[in-house]
Design an enzyme around this catalytic site. Structure first.
Site, PDB file in Angstrom:
ATOM      1  N   ARG A   8       1.123  -1.169   0.169  1.00 10.06           N
ATOM      2  CA  ARG A   8      -0.072  -0.143  -0.185  1.00 10.06           C
ATOM      3  C   ARG A   8       0.768   1.190   0.018  1.00 10.06           C
ATOM      4  O   ARG A   8       1.925   1.259   0.574  1.00 10.06           O
ATOM      5  CB  ARG A   8      -0.942  -0.004   1.218  1.00 10.06           C
ATOM      6  CG  ARG A   8      -2.162  -0.710   0.946  1.00 10.06           C
ATOM      7  CD  ARG A   8      -3.028  -0.276  -0.007  1.00 10.06           C
ATOM      8  NE  ARG A   8      -4.230  -1.240  -0.017  1.00 10.06           N
ATOM      9  CZ  ARG A   8      -4.296  -2.169  -1.194  1.00 10.06           C
ATOM     10  NH1 ARG A   8      -3.301  -2.418  -1.949  1.00 10.06           N
ATOM     11  NH2 ARG A   8      -5.482  -2.786  -1.424  1.00 10.06           N
TER      12      ARG A   8
ATOM     13  N   HIS B 143      -0.985   0.387 -10.606  1.00  9.18           N
ATOM     14  CA  HIS B 143      -1.710  -0.558  -9.491  1.00  9.18           C
ATOM     15  C   HIS B 143      -2.040  -1.742 -10.495  1.00  9.18           C
ATOM     16  O   HIS B 143      -3.265  -2.042 -10.299  1.00  9.18           O
ATOM     17  CB  HIS B 143      -2.725   0.179  -8.831  1.00  9.18           C
ATOM     18  CG  HIS B 143      -3.110  -0.444  -7.547  1.00  9.18           C
ATOM     19  ND1 HIS B 143      -3.653   0.244  -6.381  1.00  9.18           N
ATOM     20  CD2 HIS B 143      -3.212  -1.888  -7.340  1.00  9.18           C
ATOM     21  CE1 HIS B 143      -3.821  -0.560  -5.563  1.00  9.18           C
ATOM     22  NE2 HIS B 143      -3.577  -1.846  -5.979  1.00  9.18           N
TER      23      HIS B 143
END
Length: 314
Positions: free
Chosen positions: A229, A277
């Protein structure tokens, strides 16, 4: 637990509607597939199950009994408040994320060890200069996060003879790791021989800004890969580590703000590779399989291996 009304929303909502349109398990239930910008307060009050990657902007628990994340991470759900309702079950999607992240990390490791950039530069100069690549079994890797994804990553790298150390909250031994350190045990000597540092950690109170000046300062020309993250990394400290030589390169797939703002210095730094991502994308088909397996377990009282411990945040 008996589920009556299920609300699906988010970027996969049309694909999920197509795949689940004739699903027998959903017969007799109320089902709504709604684009996230069109979800109303009435939709949220109507549902007792909510299925999406993250909560909509005006999310409310209403009559919810169950929330299912279509991704592996649940930090945006955890950010809803200090206390998750005790009577609301939270589950996450478990699929082939470990394999996908393993392939992602391995691709950048091979790019580095096989000297792709160097040979491309030599080609541009019509220069024939033999330089021996490094073998994977000479590599030492430290993986932050020894859960399902971290273990699968360690298994894949171990197949090629890579020595993989792990770092976790507890420091408990896990399969496929040469050794596992707790976060408290990490010190200046932990990474001196590491060629790659790979972060797979979730975003929790304990991991916010974990990779800071101190931690990056412990590294010795390592390549840092972040597939966990973005909020676990102080990107100012990361850029300083690249400029000082503590880090050789950074490969970043996750960011605190996504999409990454156009004015971010990460875009143009020569030591940074940015990907949008994509290291472990949930496919609609995988999302449906995990959702249906979870729904069956929820209604039958079966084992939920993807249940989130809301106290820990993962």
């Amino acid at each position: 637990m008996k589920i009556i009304n299920i609300l699906f929303t988010g970027r996969l909502v049309k694909e999920l509607e197509r795949l689940l349109n004739s699903e027998e398990m959903l017969k007799g239930m109320g089902v709504r597939f709604v684009a996230d910008e069109e979800v109303s307060s009435e939709d949220l009050d109507w549902a007792d199950a909510y299925v999406a990657f993250h909560p909509v902007a005006h999310f409310q628990f209403g009559n919810l009994k169950w929330v299912h994340s279509l991704g592996a991470g649940v930090d945006r759900y955890m950010a809803l408040g200090d206390r998750w309702p005790e009577d609301v079950l939270l589950t996450r999607t478990i699929t082939s994320f470990g394999r996908k992240i393993g392939e992602y990390a391995l691709s950048y490791m091979l790019k580095e060890t096989q000297l792709h950039d160097r040979f491309r530069d030599q080609q541009g100069r019509a220069e024939w200069k033999m330089v021996s690549p490094r073998a994977l079994d000479e590599m030492k890797v430290v993986v932050f996060g020894t859960g399902e994804i971290g273990q699968e990553l360690a298994r894949i790298l171990g197949f090629f003879g890579v020595q993989v150390d792990g770092v976790s909250r507890s420091g408990a031994d896990k399969d496929y790791f040469f050794r596992v350190m707790s976060l408290c045990e990490v010190d200046d000597s932990s990474f001196t021989e590491a060629d790659f540092i790979i972060n797979t950690l979730p975003l929790t109170k304990e991991t916010v800004g974990l990779f800071d000046e101190r931690l990056f300062g412990c590294m010795n020309q390592a390549v840092f890969i972040n597939v966990g993250r973005g909020g676990t990394v102080d990107h100012g400290a990361l850029l300083n580590a690249l400029d000082s030589g503590a880090l050789k390169e950074a490969v970043l797939d996750v960011f605190e703000e996504e999409p990454l703002p156009a004015d971010s210095p990460l875009w143009n730094h020569p030591g940074v590779t940015v990907t949008p991502h994509i290291s472990a994308i949930t496919t609609p088909e995988e999302a449906v399989v995990c959702f249906l397996e979870t729904l069956e377990a929820v209604e039958s009282g079966g084992e939920l291996r993807n249940r989130v411990d809301v106290g820990r945040g993962y």
